[in-house]
Design an enzyme around this catalytic site. Structure first.
Site, PDB file in Angstrom:
ATOM      1  N   HIS A  99      -6.664   4.458   0.273  1.00 38.23           N
ATOM      2  CA  HIS A  99      -6.556   3.773  -1.010  1.00 38.23           C
ATOM      3  C   HIS A  99      -5.122   3.416  -1.394  1.00 38.23           C
ATOM      4  CE1 HIS A  99      -8.202   2.184  -4.617  1.00 38.23           C
ATOM      5  NE2 HIS A  99      -7.621   3.055  -5.424  1.00 38.23           N
ATOM      6  N   SER A 119      -6.238  -1.012  -7.900  1.00 39.78           N
ATOM      7  CA  SER A 119      -7.397  -0.136  -8.086  1.00 39.78           C
ATOM      8  C   SER A 119      -8.141  -0.499  -9.374  1.00 39.78           C
ATOM      9  CB  SER A 119      -6.965   1.329  -8.042  1.00 39.78           C
ATOM     10  OG  SER A 119      -8.081   2.180  -7.961  1.00 39.78           O
ATOM     11  N   GLN A 120      -8.210   0.400 -10.351  1.00 40.30           N
ATOM     12  CA  GLN A 120      -8.837   0.025 -11.615  1.00 40.30           C
ATOM     13  C   GLN A 120      -8.167  -1.229 -12.184  1.00 40.30           C
ATOM     14  OE1 GLN A 120     -10.041   2.586 -15.378  1.00 40.30           O
ATOM     15  NE2 GLN A 120      -7.861   2.113 -15.492  1.00 40.30           N
ATOM     16  N   ASP A 151     -10.307   2.867   3.222  1.00 38.16           N
ATOM     17  CA  ASP A 151     -10.321   3.195   1.799  1.00 38.16           C
ATOM     18  C   ASP A 151     -11.707   3.684   1.390  1.00 38.16           C
ATOM     19  OD1 ASP A 151     -10.128   3.343  -0.948  1.00 38.16           O
ATOM     20  OD2 ASP A 151      -9.231   1.357  -1.198  1.00 38.16           O
ATOM     21  N   TYR A 200      -6.689   3.932 -12.496  1.00 40.32           N
ATOM     22  CA  TYR A 200      -7.526   4.915 -13.183  1.00 40.32           C
ATOM     23  C   TYR A 200      -6.727   6.159 -13.556  1.00 40.32           C
ATOM     24  CZ  TYR A 200     -11.983   7.373 -14.080  1.00 40.32           C
ATOM     25  OH  TYR A 200     -13.041   8.043 -14.646  1.00 40.32           O
TER      26      TYR A 200
END
Length: 324
Positions: free
Chosen positions: A302, A186-187, A272, A92
């Site tokens: 994370h 992640s994203q 996370d 992101y």
């Protein structure tokens, strides 16, 4: 920080409450069909990086609605025969970065295709792809752009770009299209899960601490961005919860996971709060292919496994990318 989500034994059994739209498959078939009405027009231009062990190409291809999307294509120096390809999606706020930034997968002997992220690319790495589509009023960030209408939602465009990125990577003569893997953090991991459900014939899928999974739980169990963007939007736009939830269901990794047809290696971290482990397990537990595994990092946030997860992927991917 201490553990805040479900205990690990319950995570391994957890199932999402996300409700799949009845027209989920039709929605995505129409979306991707519309994108394919535009020529892919994948162009690869060699760039000088000063690196001796890899060759790098500046990529442009047609994504959602024919919009130009950038990327990097990196191959081991001197390669002349088709090799497996790893297609990577980004986290992101980040973009494709500079041309010399991507070395891991080419160093392992694979082609590496890095997709830029439309409209992002200014948070932690620069990008070069605009998002020419506007949206209704939204909370700052990308999570609520067009969030009251699946047709207008930002991630409809981004997921479509990702499918077209795989098609662009497979079009290069140095790529063995039957040995295609997708990965991201992640994203990028959430996009990876979506692509796993939208693209047939993948050889391997490696989502790392994936975002964009199990929206009903994610938007209520954590107050950390980016999920909190949705809560902040609804805090202002009172009474629109159901409309927003109905939109998000079309983009929930849980439903794409249920359609996956390739082996997968997931990862999650039990501390996370950005992508809570229950939301990752929701996608993992729904994942349809029987060859699946998940690395669990007990005391990490994370950042997840970091280089340890890369090592796990380097051990896992070659077997899945051997000649098929």
């Amino acid at each position: 920080m201490t553990l805040f989500d479900l205990p690990l034994d319950r995570l391994r059994e957890y199932r999402s409450a996300s409700v799949e739209p009845e027209d989920f498959d039709a929605f995505w078939a129409k979306t991707l069909g519309g994108a394919r009405e535009h020529a892919l027009d994948a162009r690869f231009a060699r760039v000088a990086t000063g690196l001796a062990t890899v060759e790098t190409y500046d990529v442009t291809f047609a994504g959602f609605d024919g919009h130009p999307v950038k990327g990097w294509f990196v191959v081991p120096a001197g390669v002349s025969e088709p090799v497996p390809v790893v297609v990577e999606f980004l986290g992101y706020g980040g973009g494709r970065g500079l041309a010399h930034s991507h070395l891991l997968w080419a160093s392992a002997g694979f082609a590496h295709f890095v997709m830029d992220t439309r409209g992002q690319g200014s948070g932690w790495a620069p990008g070069d792809t605009a998002d020419p589509v506007g949206s209704a009023p939204a909370f700052p960030g990308f999570m609520t752009r067009g969030v009251e209408d699946p047709e207008a939602y930002y991630y409809r465009r981004l997921y479509t770009d990702a499918v077209r990125a795989v098609e662009a990577a497979r079009s290069h003569p140095l790529v063995d299209a039957e040995r295609t893997a997708v990965t991201g953090i992640s994203q990028g991991g959430g996009i990876t899960v979506a692509v796993a459900g939208l693209v047939p014939g993948l050889a391997a899928v490696a989502p790392d601490v994936p975002f964009l999974c199990d929206f009903p739980r994610a938007t209520t169990v954590t107050d950390r961005a980016p999920y909190r963007e949705i809560g902040n939007y609804l805090k202002t736009h009172r009474g629109r919860v159901e409309r927003v939830r109905e939109t998000l269901a079309y983009f929930d990794g849980v439903h794409f996971a249920a359609r996956a047809t390739a082996p997968a290696l997931f990862s999650t971290a039990l501390e996370d709060q950005t992508c809570p482990p229950s939301t990752v397990f929701a996608a993992f537990n729904a994942y349809a292919h029987e060859d699946k595994a998940i690395e669990v990092y007990d005391f990490n946030d994370h950042e997840g496994g970091g280089a340890f997860q890369q090592a796990a992927q380097l051990a896992w991917l070659p077997e899945r990318l051997r000649a098929r």
